[in-house]
Design an enzyme around this catalytic site. Sequence first.
Site, PDB file in Angstrom:
ATOM      1  N   GLU A   2       0.833  -1.202   0.000  1.00 44.80           N
ATOM      2  CA  GLU A   2       0.000   0.000   0.000  1.00 44.80           C
ATOM      3  C   GLU A   2       0.865   1.248   0.000  1.00 44.80           C
ATOM      4  O   GLU A   2       1.731   1.407   0.824  1.00 44.80           O
ATOM      5  CB  GLU A   2      -0.866   0.022   1.255  1.00 44.80           C
ATOM      6  CG  GLU A   2      -2.274  -0.411   1.032  1.00 44.80           C
ATOM      7  CD  GLU A   2      -3.046   0.484   0.087  1.00 44.80           C
ATOM      8  OE1 GLU A   2      -4.129   0.064  -0.313  1.00 44.80           O
ATOM      9  OE2 GLU A   2      -2.575   1.594  -0.254  1.00 44.80           O
TER      10      GLU A   2
ATOM     11  N   ASP B 202       8.954   1.607  12.686  1.00 40.74           N
ATOM     12  CA  ASP B 202       9.159   0.852  13.929  1.00 40.74           C
ATOM     13  C   ASP B 202      10.248  -0.211  13.920  1.00 40.74           C
ATOM     14  O   ASP B 202      11.238  -0.148  14.651  1.00 40.74           O
ATOM     15  CB  ASP B 202       7.819   0.253  14.404  1.00 40.74           C
ATOM     16  CG  ASP B 202       7.027  -0.453  13.304  1.00 40.74           C
ATOM     17  OD1 ASP B 202       7.541  -0.573  12.186  1.00 40.74           O
ATOM     18  OD2 ASP B 202       5.889  -0.889  13.578  1.00 40.74           O
TER      19      ASP B 202
HETATM   20  C1  DMJ Z   1       3.827  -7.516  13.588  1.00 35.99           C
HETATM   21  O1  DMJ Z   1       3.499  -8.119  12.418  1.00 35.99           O
HETATM   22  C2  DMJ Z   1       5.254  -7.150  13.606  1.00 35.99           C
HETATM   23  O2  DMJ Z   1       5.644  -7.035  14.931  1.00 35.99           O
HETATM   24  C3  DMJ Z   1       5.550  -5.869  12.908  1.00 35.99           C
HETATM   25  O3  DMJ Z   1       6.898  -5.501  12.913  1.00 35.99           O
HETATM   26  C4  DMJ Z   1       4.758  -4.761  13.482  1.00 35.99           C
HETATM   27  N1  DMJ Z   1       3.501  -5.123  13.962  1.00 35.99           N
HETATM   28  C5  DMJ Z   1       2.881  -6.386  13.772  1.00 35.99           C
HETATM   29  C6  DMJ Z   1       1.906  -6.683  14.883  1.00 35.99           C
HETATM   30  O4  DMJ Z   1       1.308  -5.579  15.391  1.00 35.99           O
END
Ligand code: DMJ
Length: 592
Positions: free
Chosen positions: A117, A273
């Site tokens: 996306e 993140d």
């Molecule tokens: C997960 O799939 C992994 O931790 C990813 O890096 C970020 N978030 C999702 C779950 O929230």
Amino acid sequence: MPFRLLVPFGLLCVLLPLHHGAPGPDGTAPDPAHYRERVKAMFYHAYDSYLENAFPYDELRPLTCDGHDTWGSFSLTLIDALDTLLILGNVSEFQRVVEVLQDNVDFDIDVNASVFETNIRDPSFMEGSFIRLHTLVVGGLLSAHLLSKKAGVEVEAGWPCSGPLLRMAEEAARKLLPAFQTPTGMPYGTVNLLHGVNPGETPVTCTAGIGTFIVEFATLSSLTGDPVFEEVARVALMRLWESRSDIGLVGNHIDVLTGKWVAQDAGIGAGVDSYFEYLVKGAILLQDKKLMAMFLEYNKAIRNYTHFDDWYLWVQMYKGTVSMPVFQSLEAYWPGLQSLIGDIDNAMRTFLNYYTVWKQFGGLPEFYNIPQGYTVEKREGYPLRPELIESAMYLYRATGDPTLLELGRDAVESIEKISKVECGFATIKDLRDHKLDNRMESFFLAETVKYLYLLFDPTNFIHNNGSTFDAVITPYGECILGAGGYIFNTEAHPIDPAALHCCRRLKEEQWEVEDLMREFYSLKRNRSRFQKKTMSSGPWEPPAGPEPPSSPENHDQAREKSAKQKIPLLSCPSQPFTSKLALLGQVFLDSS
Ligand code: DMJ
């Protein structure tokens, strides 16, 4: 900072946790044994329902009791849940699933892994599917491979440096390599497993989609001996590092062909993140000071520009001005990461802020407007994400603070109350009215349940502090494994760092023997040239392999190893080196 909280937080916490749950024997702290059983029951309720109603599809649809493919048709929930089975102590089911996966998973399929996306203003879509596929499939297979002996699976002679699950992980990872062939070395967000990168593919990738490879790819390189994986992951990390702004921040999306930032929001959540997560975890896994130094630099900039009252905001990456005063559910991994670098006080303070949001809604909304103290329109859902529980697990290991068990208790009670349905656990579409969505994402079994269980299970093998270990005899020598220090990839698949060390050392020993052999044969060849007085066509050279991607100077060593690996051994390149090694004396005598 031109940002002020408009509402005191005390007033925001009008809703208490939905349940207080079963108390511990003393009537106050949650009883870990009680909650371990509750978490186990949650797992089997969801897992059995997936097997019964959804397998071999990727995910369960808990409201219609059927399945659907979401990321590429690999039975993803099964791969994702595999190591959770072992953590819960279910050895026999682990063994059964390993057999099933070996017989059924095929990566030679015409799927885009998968549609990425590009709606850059909509960060809930910013989780690149490519990265999830990679961290889930490659990470899940690697972790299952490394845990298989512990689970009683009969392993082959070269394990942990070889094995069927490792070969599957390698095959899947090779399918992703074409994405890295860009002028910058930063990967595309999507790749077709059969045909490579689609012509016309968008060159815009999120930061996390570029910087979330080092844990799995360095593991693959160490176990297989092929440095290409670690190398591409490192190049991508270096390019991101070089692309940071003058004030030390990275944005959210970048053009991998030009290296220009397309979305300039800097923060710690969606789209970014796991880049930060992998700098820290990569540093620990590989004992790599440079990766840690990079993270610590970012950490300074993040604290300077985005940190306010133990919350983290979104800012413009060049100016540092606030662009979104929002806390995202995905950001709740941050206190756990802070605990990994030893910053416990800050971690606890931020965790407690996030916990107030959980208490307010009985879950974490995808977005929470910090000054308004409320959800953000269209972002009111809670898809049963793990991040806050993950942080509680790390912080409980570090502090033993019972508040962290209370979050675990609240999570179990809340999830059971709001999201449990006959066929599993459903995503909460809206935390304000507890409406449900027909989806149970695979991370619920891979991460949410796993971190909950580990929070309540202090003696789990995963928490080993080195007091026990397994000595494994391989054909090449002895490996010490399972001593603890497991590094969880971003999908909560644990990697045993000792295995990397073990296989890397073994491969290095092989290289040394190769060097010796090459020296021996070049001496011998020179001698015979001299004796026969004949001229050759030129000095010996390794055959041309595929061009390694450009990489920073400090990876010359890896390139050198790569070259060494590609050199055909002696005069019999078709014979695998391992068998030569086993017949070492004969090899040296072999003059063919
Ligand atoms: C997960 O799939 C992994 O931790 C990813 O890096 C970020 N978030 C999702 C779950 O929230």
